[in-house]
Design a protein around this motif. Sequence first.
Motif, PDB file in Angstrom:
ATOM      1  N   UNK B 161      -0.074 -20.242  28.250  1.00 29.12           N
ATOM      2  CA  UNK B 161       1.216 -20.891  28.412  1.00 29.12           C
ATOM      3  C   UNK B 161       1.713 -21.503  27.109  1.00 29.12           C
ATOM      4  N   UNK B 162       0.764 -22.002  26.275  1.00 24.40           N
ATOM      5  CA  UNK B 162       1.146 -22.698  25.043  1.00 24.40           C
ATOM      6  C   UNK B 162       1.868 -21.769  24.068  1.00 24.40           C
ATOM      7  N   UNK B 163       1.203 -20.669  23.715  1.00 26.49           N
ATOM      8  CA  UNK B 163       1.828 -19.748  22.761  1.00 26.49           C
ATOM      9  C   UNK B 163       2.308 -18.534  23.532  1.00 26.49           C
ATOM     10  N   UNK B 164       3.423 -18.687  24.221  1.00 29.24           N
ATOM     11  CA  UNK B 164       3.894 -17.620  25.094  1.00 29.24           C
ATOM     12  C   UNK B 164       5.011 -16.819  24.421  1.00 29.24           C
ATOM     13  N   UNK B 165       4.843 -15.516  24.320  1.00 31.51           N
ATOM     14  CA  UNK B 165       5.966 -14.728  23.809  1.00 31.51           C
ATOM     15  C   UNK B 165       7.071 -14.742  24.864  1.00 31.51           C
ATOM     16  N   UNK B 166       8.322 -14.710  24.430  1.00 28.31           N
ATOM     17  CA  UNK B 166       9.379 -14.829  25.446  1.00 28.31           C
ATOM     18  C   UNK B 166      10.466 -13.761  25.356  1.00 28.31           C
ATOM     19  N   UNK B 167      10.367 -12.928  24.334  1.00 24.78           N
ATOM     20  CA  UNK B 167      11.487 -12.008  24.133  1.00 24.78           C
ATOM     21  C   UNK B 167      11.093 -10.544  24.238  1.00 24.78           C
ATOM     22  N   UNK B 168       9.835 -10.289  24.615  1.00 23.40           N
ATOM     23  CA  UNK B 168       9.362  -8.908  24.557  1.00 23.40           C
ATOM     24  C   UNK B 168       9.567  -8.215  25.904  1.00 23.40           C
ATOM     25  N   UNK B 169      10.289  -7.099  25.871  1.00 27.14           N
ATOM     26  CA  UNK B 169      10.562  -6.335  27.087  1.00 27.14           C
ATOM     27  C   UNK B 169       9.518  -5.229  27.217  1.00 27.14           C
ATOM     28  N   UNK B 283       5.773  -9.269  18.902  1.00 27.46           N
ATOM     29  CA  UNK B 283       6.777 -10.272  18.576  1.00 27.46           C
ATOM     30  C   UNK B 283       6.793 -10.585  17.076  1.00 27.46           C
ATOM     31  N   UNK B 284       5.585 -10.671  16.490  1.00 22.98           N
ATOM     32  CA  UNK B 284       5.538 -10.979  15.054  1.00 22.98           C
ATOM     33  C   UNK B 284       6.153  -9.831  14.265  1.00 22.98           C
ATOM     34  N   UNK B 285       5.930  -8.598  14.721  1.00 23.66           N
ATOM     35  CA  UNK B 285       6.507  -7.421  14.090  1.00 23.66           C
ATOM     36  C   UNK B 285       8.033  -7.463  14.172  1.00 23.66           C
ATOM     37  N   UNK B 286       8.488  -7.837  15.366  1.00 20.73           N
ATOM     38  CA  UNK B 286       9.925  -7.911  15.590  1.00 20.73           C
ATOM     39  C   UNK B 286      10.535  -8.957  14.653  1.00 20.73           C
ATOM     40  N   UNK B 287       9.809 -10.103  14.500  1.00 22.20           N
ATOM     41  CA  UNK B 287      10.249 -11.170  13.599  1.00 22.20           C
ATOM     42  C   UNK B 287      10.338 -10.679  12.167  1.00 22.20           C
ATOM     43  N   UNK B 288       9.301  -9.926  11.749  1.00 20.85           N
ATOM     44  CA  UNK B 288       9.267  -9.410  10.374  1.00 20.85           C
ATOM     45  C   UNK B 288      10.453  -8.512  10.082  1.00 20.85           C
ATOM     46  N   UNK B 289      10.731  -7.636  11.063  1.00 19.93           N
ATOM     47  CA  UNK B 289      11.760  -6.636  10.782  1.00 19.93           C
ATOM     48  C   UNK B 289      13.153  -7.251  10.701  1.00 19.93           C
ATOM     49  N   UNK B 290      13.279  -8.491  11.201  1.00 20.31           N
ATOM     50  CA  UNK B 290      14.595  -9.115  11.175  1.00 20.31           C
ATOM     51  C   UNK B 290      14.989  -9.599   9.813  1.00 20.31           C
TER      52      UNK B 290
END
Lengths: 342, 290
Positions: B161-169, B283-290
């Motif tokens: 719950x603490x480190x929860x990804x929230x945007x990954x479909x 998610x970290x990958x998605x962050x990087x590509x932004x």
Amino acid sequence: MKVTRGRVIGHLLILGGLLIAALALSLSLGVFDLDFVRALEGGPGNPHRDVLETRLVRSLLAIFVGGVLSLVGTLFQAMTRNPLADPFILGVSGGAAVGATLAIVCGVSSLVLFGIHFPMAPPAAFLGALLALAFVVRLSKLGRGLSVYRLLLVGVVLNFFASAVVMLMKTLAGAVEVRALLLWLVGSLGQGSFEEIVMLATVAIVGVVLSTRKALALNIISVGDSGASLLGVDVERLRRRLFILSSLMVGAAVSVSGLIGFVGLVVPHGLRQIYGSDHRLLVPASFLGGALFLLASDGIARALFPVLGSYAPVGVITAFVGGPVFLFLLLREEKKRGELGL
Amino acid sequence: MKRFGVLLSVCLVLISCSERRSDSPSSPSPLKEEEVRVVSLAPSVTETLFALGAGETVVGVTSSCDYPPEALEKPKIGDFMNLQLEALLQVSPTLAVGVKGAVSQAQRNQLEKTGVVLKLVEDGSVAEVLAGIQSMGKWIGKEKEAEGLVQNMRAQLATAEVAKPRTIRVLLVVSWDPLVVAGPGSFVDDVMAVAGAINVAKHAKTDYPSWDMEAVLSAAPDVIVECLMGKFSEPLSRWARWDSIPAVATKQVYALSPDLLLRPGPRVGEGVDALRAVLLRAESRKGESR
């Protein structure tokens, strides 16, 4: 009805035109909002192109599987002089499914020769179809000539046997193979590949060309074996060759799509109502008509997706149409025989 | 022969009923721990019983119960959906534990006649799995162990719950051909929600809808997770043809164990962890590509 070369070509052109129209409709039908212009642009990562490709593969699969099954139905009906013969009803498709699943469960789904992977399911399905057909013909000929009901009953038995073998493999094999095995029992056009389409298309073209060349002989055979022999047709040899050709076609279709029933029954009958029973027209027309029928059935399955939220296997659709047609034909056949005092 | 078998089983049932009746007045107390002989009617139940340290009390399992390895040595009482009453009676259990949806009314009636106590747990969500573990602890006299196990699992889920990804479909695939995916209302849909995934099939109409590739292409998931049983080739190679799916284009296609994600048992925390690890990577990958 007199069949001239011009009339044959004319009718086939009409059917071909209808098929192309249906293909265009099928390519534009689906949950994805497809933009054809963007689909034709190249480059990787283009969803429009991927969707178009997926629809094309699926539609071509429907065309070739439907065409081949319907053509085989026509050939069976002519050779056995039984209007109810169909690869599914006679258990030949079942035999093919057993062959293909055996190959998959035994882990020989592909053979590597000279560094090339050869899928083993189609040849195994062909062998299964051939064995089943030999079995049906041999058993229904015991005593005297091919009897209509005996042929059907042997087919029923063979179908039960085939599904029992598939079910046995289901209990022996692991869980996911199970789902895949059940798929064999209700046909589907799920995920074909271009390689499979090339294989099917090759078999289909060979099948259509060879059986169209034998169309005149088929006309003679459907009158009666003795008459055909008198007219110089080597009935046994022709039958043997066409049975092998049919098994090849059924094996190719079933190894790709599983058991899709009743196509070979519904389509040839419909076409006979329109065109009469001259095989010079009926043989090529039944390929095109079968293609059209399965493409339409798949279209229905796909149009139902937004309603059901899940894809109905296309075999379910063809069975819904085919079951009643089969019963209708069976009753009509009974009546005809009754009138003739047979 | 068949009639003889029926007669015999009727006799057996009568004998077992009469025995029970005769000793019931003398011992109305709850079962003592050493007397408990449990048959498990589901793989997840077997896992829980072993996790509670009640492995010795298990006298029968289904043929699908493959974890822990000790479970494989237990007598088999049929498979998950098709239990064999005779094999079950052979191991003379006092208690049968199953999963609500998987035991039919006919099977309940059969078990009732034999005098075996049948208890059922719900397994539709992660919360129900935790509750089920506690109930099972009560039934077999391992309340303390059950409490401990549930505490551990809660702690594991709390970390999630603490480190929860929230945007990954995410698209979760349970069968490749035919293509079947996890829809709303399935157990794994809840596991996905707990791990922080957005299920792209959440608007489907059934819990395990059958899809085709076009549906996947229009859903455009960021991550594809395969939970397939059996042997399969490397997942990315099979998906490479559809490189316009974001998950395929960014190589976020993973194979995770169906035993961890689909089985509503005590290892579900591990399943959530495994799924979350995949999501965080995406998610970290998605962050990087932004």
